[in-house]
Enzyme design. Structure first.
Site, PDB file in Angstrom:
ATOM      1  N   GLU A 195       0.849  -1.186   0.000  1.00 23.89           N
ATOM      2  CA  GLU A 195       0.000   0.000   0.000  1.00 23.89           C
ATOM      3  C   GLU A 195       0.883   1.234   0.000  1.00 23.89           C
ATOM      4  O   GLU A 195       1.745   1.396   0.855  1.00 23.89           O
ATOM      5  CB  GLU A 195      -0.914   0.001   1.229  1.00 23.89           C
ATOM      6  CG  GLU A 195      -1.887   1.157   1.232  1.00 23.89           C
ATOM      7  CD  GLU A 195      -2.933   1.062   2.335  1.00 23.89           C
ATOM      8  OE1 GLU A 195      -3.466   2.101   2.731  1.00 23.89           O
ATOM      9  OE2 GLU A 195      -3.210  -0.053   2.807  1.00 23.89           O
ATOM     10  N   ARG A 196       0.670   2.091  -0.969  1.00 22.04           N
ATOM     11  CA  ARG A 196       1.500   3.268  -1.186  1.00 22.04           C
ATOM     12  C   ARG A 196       2.948   2.862  -1.458  1.00 22.04           C
ATOM     13  O   ARG A 196       3.884   3.522  -1.013  1.00 22.04           O
ATOM     14  CB  ARG A 196       1.427   4.250  -0.007  1.00 22.04           C
ATOM     15  CG  ARG A 196       0.027   4.586   0.449  1.00 22.04           C
ATOM     16  CD  ARG A 196      -0.870   5.035  -0.683  1.00 22.04           C
ATOM     17  NE  ARG A 196      -2.234   5.305  -0.241  1.00 22.04           N
ATOM     18  CZ  ARG A 196      -3.261   5.458  -1.055  1.00 22.04           C
ATOM     19  NH1 ARG A 196      -3.100   5.351  -2.368  1.00 22.04           N
ATOM     20  NH2 ARG A 196      -4.464   5.713  -0.597  1.00 22.04           N
ATOM     21  N   ASN A 215      -2.931  -1.466   7.897  1.00 21.84           N
ATOM     22  CA  ASN A 215      -4.259  -1.941   7.504  1.00 21.84           C
ATOM     23  C   ASN A 215      -4.161  -3.465   7.381  1.00 21.84           C
ATOM     24  O   ASN A 215      -3.755  -3.993   6.344  1.00 21.84           O
ATOM     25  CB  ASN A 215      -4.698  -1.317   6.182  1.00 21.84           C
ATOM     26  CG  ASN A 215      -4.935   0.171   6.309  1.00 21.84           C
ATOM     27  OD1 ASN A 215      -5.559   0.628   7.260  1.00 21.84           O
ATOM     28  ND2 ASN A 215      -4.424   0.941   5.366  1.00 21.84           N
ATOM     29  N   LYS A 239      -3.326   0.151  14.231  1.00 18.64           N
ATOM     30  CA  LYS A 239      -4.213   1.174  13.678  1.00 18.64           C
ATOM     31  C   LYS A 239      -5.619   0.746  14.041  1.00 18.64           C
ATOM     32  O   LYS A 239      -6.103  -0.279  13.560  1.00 18.64           O
ATOM     33  CB  LYS A 239      -4.047   1.281  12.166  1.00 18.64           C
ATOM     34  CG  LYS A 239      -4.996   2.278  11.502  1.00 18.64           C
ATOM     35  CD  LYS A 239      -4.757   2.340   9.994  1.00 18.64           C
ATOM     36  CE  LYS A 239      -5.722   3.317   9.317  1.00 18.64           C
ATOM     37  NZ  LYS A 239      -5.487   3.398   7.857  1.00 18.64           N
ATOM     38  N   GLU A 287     -10.341   4.743   9.547  1.00 18.81           N
ATOM     39  CA  GLU A 287     -10.556   4.329   8.159  1.00 18.81           C
ATOM     40  C   GLU A 287     -11.062   2.893   8.080  1.00 18.81           C
ATOM     41  O   GLU A 287     -10.568   2.066   7.323  1.00 18.81           O
ATOM     42  CB  GLU A 287      -9.262   4.519   7.349  1.00 18.81           C
ATOM     43  CG  GLU A 287      -8.835   5.970   7.280  1.00 18.81           C
ATOM     44  CD  GLU A 287      -7.576   6.194   6.451  1.00 18.81           C
ATOM     45  OE1 GLU A 287      -7.421   7.302   5.916  1.00 18.81           O
ATOM     46  OE2 GLU A 287      -6.760   5.257   6.354  1.00 18.81           O
ATOM     47  N   ARG A 330      -1.361   4.115  16.816  1.00 21.39           N
ATOM     48  CA  ARG A 330      -1.378   5.248  15.894  1.00 21.39           C
ATOM     49  C   ARG A 330      -2.516   6.213  16.215  1.00 21.39           C
ATOM     50  O   ARG A 330      -3.618   5.800  16.556  1.00 21.39           O
ATOM     51  CB  ARG A 330      -1.500   4.775  14.442  1.00 21.39           C
ATOM     52  CG  ARG A 330      -0.290   3.974  13.984  1.00 21.39           C
ATOM     53  CD  ARG A 330      -0.426   3.495  12.552  1.00 21.39           C
ATOM     54  NE  ARG A 330      -0.052   4.513  11.583  1.00 21.39           N
ATOM     55  CZ  ARG A 330      -0.834   4.955  10.613  1.00 21.39           C
ATOM     56  NH1 ARG A 330      -2.078   4.513  10.499  1.00 21.39           N
ATOM     57  NH2 ARG A 330      -0.406   5.839   9.752  1.00 21.39           N
ATOM     58  N   ARG A 351     -11.105  17.719  10.002  1.00 23.51           N
ATOM     59  CA  ARG A 351     -10.204  16.568  10.116  1.00 23.51           C
ATOM     60  C   ARG A 351      -8.902  16.928  10.832  1.00 23.51           C
ATOM     61  O   ARG A 351      -8.333  16.112  11.555  1.00 23.51           O
ATOM     62  CB  ARG A 351      -9.916  16.019   8.716  1.00 23.51           C
ATOM     63  CG  ARG A 351      -8.903  14.895   8.665  1.00 23.51           C
ATOM     64  CD  ARG A 351      -8.900  14.258   7.291  1.00 23.51           C
ATOM     65  NE  ARG A 351      -7.762  13.384   7.083  1.00 23.51           N
ATOM     66  CZ  ARG A 351      -7.604  12.605   6.018  1.00 23.51           C
ATOM     67  NH1 ARG A 351      -8.531  12.591   5.074  1.00 23.51           N
ATOM     68  NH2 ARG A 351      -6.535  11.838   5.889  1.00 23.51           N
ATOM     69  N   ASP A 406      -2.420  14.482   6.483  1.00 17.53           N
ATOM     70  CA  ASP A 406      -1.974  13.189   5.958  1.00 17.53           C
ATOM     71  C   ASP A 406      -0.816  13.361   4.987  1.00 17.53           C
ATOM     72  O   ASP A 406      -0.993  13.206   3.776  1.00 17.53           O
ATOM     73  CB  ASP A 406      -3.147  12.477   5.271  1.00 17.53           C
ATOM     74  CG  ASP A 406      -2.849  11.021   4.949  1.00 17.53           C
ATOM     75  OD1 ASP A 406      -1.825  10.500   5.409  1.00 17.53           O
ATOM     76  OD2 ASP A 406      -3.644  10.404   4.225  1.00 17.53           O
ATOM     77  N   GLU A 454       5.681  10.156  13.329  1.00 15.69           N
ATOM     78  CA  GLU A 454       5.561   9.340  12.125  1.00 15.69           C
ATOM     79  C   GLU A 454       5.784  10.199  10.887  1.00 15.69           C
ATOM     80  O   GLU A 454       5.088  11.203  10.681  1.00 15.69           O
ATOM     81  CB  GLU A 454       4.187   8.674  12.044  1.00 15.69           C
ATOM     82  CG  GLU A 454       3.996   7.812  10.808  1.00 15.69           C
ATOM     83  CD  GLU A 454       2.619   7.151  10.733  1.00 15.69           C
ATOM     84  OE1 GLU A 454       2.209   6.783   9.611  1.00 15.69           O
ATOM     85  OE2 GLU A 454       1.959   7.005  11.772  1.00 15.69           O
ATOM     86  N   GLU A 485       3.807   9.295  -1.137  1.00 11.31           N
ATOM     87  CA  GLU A 485       2.403   9.172  -1.520  1.00 11.31           C
ATOM     88  C   GLU A 485       1.858  10.453  -2.131  1.00 11.31           C
ATOM     89  O   GLU A 485       1.210  10.430  -3.178  1.00 11.31           O
ATOM     90  CB  GLU A 485       1.570   8.777  -0.300  1.00 11.31           C
ATOM     91  CG  GLU A 485       0.091   8.656  -0.584  1.00 11.31           C
ATOM     92  CD  GLU A 485      -0.714   8.262   0.639  1.00 11.31           C
ATOM     93  OE1 GLU A 485      -1.956   8.191   0.533  1.00 11.31           O
ATOM     94  OE2 GLU A 485      -0.112   8.015   1.710  1.00 11.31           O
ATOM     95  N   TRP A 543     -13.968  12.466   3.055  1.00 10.52           N
ATOM     96  CA  TRP A 543     -12.684  12.331   3.745  1.00 10.52           C
ATOM     97  C   TRP A 543     -12.237  13.592   4.475  1.00 10.52           C
ATOM     98  O   TRP A 543     -11.198  13.583   5.136  1.00 10.52           O
ATOM     99  CB  TRP A 543     -11.603  11.883   2.754  1.00 10.52           C
ATOM    100  CG  TRP A 543     -11.925  10.563   2.128  1.00 10.52           C
ATOM    101  CD1 TRP A 543     -12.436  10.344   0.886  1.00 10.52           C
ATOM    102  CD2 TRP A 543     -11.805   9.261   2.731  1.00 10.52           C
ATOM    103  NE1 TRP A 543     -12.623   9.004   0.661  1.00 10.52           N
ATOM    104  CE2 TRP A 543     -12.240   8.310   1.773  1.00 10.52           C
ATOM    105  CE3 TRP A 543     -11.357   8.810   3.973  1.00 10.52           C
ATOM    106  CZ2 TRP A 543     -12.246   6.938   2.035  1.00 10.52           C
ATOM    107  CZ3 TRP A 543     -11.358   7.446   4.225  1.00 10.52           C
ATOM    108  CH2 TRP A 543     -11.799   6.525   3.268  1.00 10.52           C
TER     109      TRP A 543
END
Length: 703
Positions: free
Chosen positions: A183-184, A226, A306, A310, A343, A360, A389, A411, A417, A565
């Site tokens: 992912e990414r 994830n 996590k 999401e 996280r 957010r 993000d 982090e 990304e 989002w």
């Protein structure tokens, strides 16, 4: 001396089976010219080991020294000699009594578990360079530092170096999935997994562990935060032996293994009907799993989690809070010295775009600040560098300085990304420097994010920095050859946050491409300019996003504007930006300490580069530069595209000075960036011309 733990298996890496200069990264050790080699050769004929039974880590330190020196000088030193030569290298661990007369006692006592000394010692009849640490890991890091001095052409005749890491935990987070995808990930597939199983490419994993140790990294999580169905079973007897085999390799280079876990694991893996952290059966499940993990991996680092983010499961399902969830896992790990990294990337991902009060950016602080002091001592909260993000520009998270009684980790995202996905050149060390040096004023002036993250600011027992990996199975590890600088720079910066971006860039270029002054100057300039160039042709003045939904590559100004989002720029015919002030907006600025809050609250004192993050302003608002917002948008996007062209020109000027394979590999990426920068320029400028109705003062073509 033979290294009994050396693993030799055929590499299954694609694109050249793990060979070539790109694959070697910062461990190339190319031959030095005669003038450079002469000084080093007088010291490097022999490596004396001051240990009767060297550990695997110390053996690897000696092997790395011998191989690196042999490659650079043409002759490898003898390992395990008695020091009969007039000059030699001496690698040692323990109480360092032999250095008591050569260095200050207080300095040696402060080395800690991972610090090291490089010291030129002169005694009657002999001279030697001591490479010394209180532990084998310290000696390993010292060995890599010595090799780095040789790689960059520095003198070793009168060494007096004492170093220890600023951060206790220096971690890499892999977002790798067991189907082989990342992912990414922008550099091929996972180096760990394929088709639901571990890859037994031990040589490549060992080379990766070497690369990590060379820049002082000491922890790794090898699966995506994830956590999907297959990865959920990593903590079960089915997959633990394979995880343990990976841990065995990393251990020999001072790297501890962590695993990302699914908070709901008691249901699919334990046959329970709940994952409630206060349920006795759930607590028993995690205690049993922890015991089994440590039977397989005695030095296991802990769990990365996590949760309630999401659509990942978490304690909210059961009416519990984050402290309840984290502390339950911490209890299971405490007996073994393990930690829980929890996280803070938690926010409402089902937001109504019409709702101007839900923000957010506020979410992490609103969730975790009220829980300060309620987390167990072996829980560490992992906080993204900014409140959103990993955007090309955003302010430092107010949780740094906001949490006084809780361990925390910063982090960062090494994988690009939102910064060009390793097709575009974007050297991120200058961005990270701004974050680390950001003053929170939590305990007065000088209360930097770096001090908060490492635990120094509030005297917390645990702290550190984690970076999301940009590594894949491409032959050069990172896809874009120059993206190696981000991984290397990450390791060096979190070891010594006081290093400048210029120092790190210069060091990496010399190690990677040699000492030709034209090559060094050209590539350093390209790296150091690249972040601002990328920012110029993408989203302006800190507003962020403006990318295609899902894959996040390429311009789409309204791509997320009406989504769930919470990633809005609120551009209309009058102006653009998000009002996050206390006076008229979402109140986000109030999450900072007074000095910072006041600076961001007022348009007059808010930095221009973050203006649209904090304020909604008319297109005619005049910036500190004297330009209007709309003219700034036009100018920077034209400038950025032009400067992306110049990156190609600069690289072309190095043809013949860099081996053809690496030259062509980077050239193709830079050419793609140049084309893509023009697309960004035209899409963004066209959008704002049509939205504002205000022409470019210079009359340039806007489509």
């Amino acid at each position: 001396m033979e290294n009994d733990n050396k693993i030799v298996l055929e590499s299954t890496s694609r694109n050249g089976k793990g060979v070539g200069e790109g694959y070697k990264a910062w461990l190339r050790y190319p031959p030095l010219n005669l003038n450079q080699a002469k000084e080093y050769a007088s010291w490097c004929g022999e490596i004396v080991i001051a240990a009767s039974e060297p550990s695997a880590v110390l053996k690897n330190a000696c092997e790395e020294l011998a191989n690196g020196i042999g490659s650079m000088l043409g002759t490898a030193p003898q390992i395990g000699g008695s020091g009969k030569l007039p000059r030699f290298l001496r690698i040692t661990t323990g109480d360092l009594a032999e250095l008591q007369g050569a260095m200050e006692t207080a300095e040696l006592e402060e080395l800690g578990e991972e610090g090291y000394v490089l010291k030129t010692v002169r005694e009657p009849g002999r001279e030697y360079i001591a490479i010394a640490g209180r532990t084998d890991r310290g000696a390993l890091y010292g060995a890599f530092h010595f090799l780095r001095l040789m790689q960059t052409g520095q003198s070793v005749n009168d060494l007096s170096v004492i170093e220890k890491p600023a951060a206790k935990l220096r971690m890499i987070d892999h977002w790798d999935n067991m189907d082989g995808s990342i992912e990414r990930g922008y550099a091929g597939q996972s180096i760990f997994y394929r088709n639901g199983k571990f890859i037994m490419d031990r040589k490549r994993i060992r080379d990766y562990a070497r690369m990590m140790a060379a820049v002082g990294l000491n922890a790794i999580s090898i699966n995506n935060v994830n956590v999907h169905e297959t990865e959920t079973r990593l903590i079960t007897p089915e997959l633990l032996p394979s995880a343990a085999a990976a841990a065995d390799i990393f251990r020999e280079y001072g790297v501890r293994l962590f695993l990302s876990v699914n908070f709901a694991s008691p249901i699919p893996c334990g046959g329970l009907t709940t994952a409630d952290p206060l349920d006795s059966g759930v607590r028993r499940f995690w205690a049993e799993r922890a015991a089994d993990v440590y039977r397989h991996i005695p030095d296991f680092g802990g769990f990365l989690v996590k949760a309630d983010s999401e659509f990942q499961p978490g304690p909210f399902t059961y009416g519990r809070d984050h402290a309840d969830g984290a502390n339950m896992l911490a209890e299971a790990l405490r007996l073994y010295g393990g930690i829980v990294i929890w996280r803070c990337f938690v926010y409402d991902c089902l937001q109504d775009w019409r709702d101007r009060k839900t923000d957010r950016a506020r979410a992490a602080y609103d969730h975790f600040r009220p829980l300060d002091g309620k987390f167990a001592d072996n829980v560490v909260l992992q906080i993204k560098n900014g409140p959103m993000d990993f955007q090309v520009r955003e302010p430092a998270s107010p949780l740094f300085g906001g949490l006084r009684q809780t361990n925390q980790i910063l982090e960062l995202q090494i994988t690009q990304e939102y910064t060009g996905q390793q097709t575009h050149l974007c050297f991120l060390v200058p961005q990270w420097k701004e974050v680390l040096d950001f003053d929170t004023y939590a305990s007065g002036e000088g209360s930097t994010v770096a001090k908060a993250a490492t635990g120094e600011l509030f005297d917390r027992p645990l702290g550190g920095i984690a970076g999301v990996s940009n590594i894949g199975d491409d032959s050069n590890w990172t896809g874009h050859l120059l993206a190696q600088a981000n991984y290397y720079g990450y390791g060096r910066l979190i070891w010594r946050p006081e290093l400048t971006a210029e120092q790190i860039a210069d060091e990496w270029v010399r190690i990677t491409f040699g000492l030709d002054p034209v090559v060094v100057a050209t590539i350093c300039r390209m790296l150091l300019d690249s972040w601002i160039i990328y920012e110029k042709y993408t989203s302006p003045l800190g507003v962020g996003w403006m990318v295609n939904p899902g894959h996040h590559y390429g311009p789409n100004v309204d791509g997320y504007e009406y989504s769930k989002w919470g990633t809005y720029h609120y551009a209309d015919c009058r102006g653009v930006g998000v009002d996050r002030t206390v006076k008229t907006g979402t109140g986000y600025t109030g999450q900072y300490h007074d000095e910072v809050a006041a600076r961001f609250e007022a348009i007059e004192s808010c930095p221009d580069e973050l203006l649209l993050f904090f304020h909604h302003v008319p297109y005619t608002h005049v910036l500190k530069s004297g330009k209007t917002v709309i003219q700034h948008i036009y100018d920077t996007h034209f400038e950025g595209a032009e400067q992306a062209d110049k990156l190609v020109d600069a690289w072309r000027g190095l043809q013949g000075k860099i081996d053809e394979a690496r030259y062509e590999s980077a050239l193709s990426r830079l050419q793609e960036q140049s084309k893509h920068a023009k697309e960004w320029r035209d899409v963004v400028n066209s959008y704002f011309l049509r939205k504002s109705g205000i022409d470019d003062e210079q009359g340039r073509t806007i489509y």
